[in-house]
Design a protein around this motif. Structure first.
Motif, PDB file in Angstrom:
ATOM      1  N   PHE A 112       0.869  -1.292   0.087  1.00  0.00           N
ATOM      2  CA  PHE A 112       0.094  -0.009   0.048  1.00  0.00           C
ATOM      3  C   PHE A 112       0.744   1.331  -0.003  1.00  0.00           C
ATOM      4  O   PHE A 112       1.882   1.220   0.353  1.00  0.00           O
ATOM      5  N   LYS A 113       0.318   2.273  -0.320  1.00  0.00           N
ATOM      6  CA  LYS A 113       1.000   3.652  -0.130  1.00  0.00           C
ATOM      7  C   LYS A 113       0.337   4.383   1.284  1.00  0.00           C
ATOM      8  O   LYS A 113      -0.648   4.570   1.394  1.00  0.00           O
ATOM      9  N   ASP A 114       1.412   4.631   1.911  1.00  0.00           N
ATOM     10  CA  ASP A 114       0.980   5.411   3.487  1.00  0.00           C
ATOM     11  C   ASP A 114       1.661   6.752   2.969  1.00  0.00           C
ATOM     12  O   ASP A 114       2.785   7.196   3.160  1.00  0.00           O
ATOM     13  N   ASP A 115       0.779   7.691   2.616  1.00  0.00           N
ATOM     14  CA  ASP A 115       1.027   9.290   2.312  1.00  0.00           C
ATOM     15  C   ASP A 115       1.933   8.941   1.030  1.00  0.00           C
ATOM     16  O   ASP A 115       1.335   8.776   0.103  1.00  0.00           O
ATOM     17  N   GLU A 137      -0.341   6.417  -7.377  1.00  0.00           N
ATOM     18  CA  GLU A 137      -1.140   5.225  -6.634  1.00  0.00           C
ATOM     19  C   GLU A 137      -1.611   4.271  -7.162  1.00  0.00           C
ATOM     20  O   GLU A 137      -1.650   2.988  -7.276  1.00  0.00           O
ATOM     21  N   TRP A 151      -2.549  -5.806  -3.090  1.00  0.00           N
ATOM     22  CA  TRP A 151      -2.523  -4.180  -2.950  1.00  0.00           C
ATOM     23  C   TRP A 151      -3.733  -3.771  -1.959  1.00  0.00           C
ATOM     24  O   TRP A 151      -4.834  -4.125  -2.046  1.00  0.00           O
ATOM     25  N   HIS A 152      -3.538  -2.590  -1.128  1.00  0.00           N
ATOM     26  CA  HIS A 152      -4.502  -2.159  -0.163  1.00  0.00           C
ATOM     27  C   HIS A 152      -4.578  -0.734  -0.637  1.00  0.00           C
ATOM     28  O   HIS A 152      -3.623   0.080  -0.740  1.00  0.00           O
ATOM     29  N   ASP A 153      -5.997   0.005  -0.629  1.00  0.00           N
ATOM     30  CA  ASP A 153      -6.103   1.243  -1.031  1.00  0.00           C
ATOM     31  C   ASP A 153      -5.438   2.200   0.261  1.00  0.00           C
ATOM     32  O   ASP A 153      -5.290   3.464   0.280  1.00  0.00           O
ATOM     33  N   GLU A 154      -5.917   1.561   1.342  1.00  0.00           N
ATOM     34  CA  GLU A 154      -5.511   2.080   2.915  1.00  0.00           C
ATOM     35  C   GLU A 154      -4.550   1.252   3.357  1.00  0.00           C
ATOM     36  O   GLU A 154      -4.511   0.150   3.233  1.00  0.00           O
ATOM     37  N   PRO A 155      -3.591   1.807   4.577  1.00  0.00           N
ATOM     38  CA  PRO A 155      -2.900   0.872   5.319  1.00  0.00           C
ATOM     39  C   PRO A 155      -3.940  -0.068   5.961  1.00  0.00           C
ATOM     40  O   PRO A 155      -4.846   0.508   6.640  1.00  0.00           O
ATOM     41  N   PRO A 156      -3.514  -1.374   6.134  1.00  0.00           N
ATOM     42  CA  PRO A 156      -4.514  -2.119   6.828  1.00  0.00           C
ATOM     43  C   PRO A 156      -4.569  -1.919   8.327  1.00  0.00           C
ATOM     44  O   PRO A 156      -3.368  -1.536   8.847  1.00  0.00           O
ATOM     45  N   ALA A 157      -5.524  -2.208   8.935  1.00  0.00           N
ATOM     46  CA  ALA A 157      -5.608  -2.066  10.312  1.00  0.00           C
ATOM     47  C   ALA A 157      -4.756  -2.873  10.977  1.00  0.00           C
ATOM     48  O   ALA A 157      -4.459  -4.039  10.604  1.00  0.00           O
TER      49      ALA A 157
END
Length: 159
Positions: A112-115, A137, A151-157
């Motif tokens: 994923f992309k974190d910022d 992204e 691939w995750h659109d947001e950081p996984p919890a």
């Protein structure tokens, strides 16, 4: 089949022309600011501007233009050296930044992309890679998910 994710060609090539031209324009602008600054009594640092204007006419401006061109070229060189290139293939990811190359063949549980950072998580959920990047992204998502990576659109919890 592998997929290379990089900045667009127009940006990579254009930076080698655009950055020096912008640098030269800034140099010319500095010459114009010097002409203005010496006429205003309240402006600080008048002595350096006066010294600049005391250089014989074509050479002062030509020097600033050349200095701006070189500074712009150096900026483009640093930009090229610092950009991240990602090469994704089934079962492996290669990262390249300048002369530094890194290959990841571990099983990934999340990408994923974190910022502004690309993050790859290993099988145990720990970060294997965290690299600063301006890559799109959408291009990263297409490249990783198209080669079977999660691939995750947001950081996984966190678990």
């Amino acid at each position: 089949m592998e997929m290379t994710i990089d900045e667009p060609v127009w940006l990579r090539r254009g930076s080698w022309f655009g950055c020096p031209l912008i640098g030269a324009a800034l140099g010319a602008g500095l010459y114009g600011i010097a002409n203005w600054a010496v006429t205003v009594t309240w402006f600080p640092w008048q002595k350096p501007f006066q010294a600049l204007l005391e250089i014989p006419k074509p050479w002062g401006l030509a020097g600033l233009l050349a200095l701006g061109l070189v500074a712009g070229w150096l900026f483009a060189a640093v930009w090229a050296e610092q950009r991240l290139i990602v090469i994704v293939s089934p079962g492996s990811v290669r990262l390249q930044r300048g002369k530094k190359k890194r290959r990841i063949e571990a099983r990934l549980t999340a990408v994923f992309k974190d910022d502004k950072e690309l993050v790859l998580l290993g099988a145990d959920g720990k970060e294997l890679v965290r690299e600063k990047t301006d890559l799109s992204e959408a291009a990263l998502a297409k490249g990783f998910s198209g080669h079977g990576f999660p691939w995750h659109d947001e950081p996984p919890a966190e678990r």
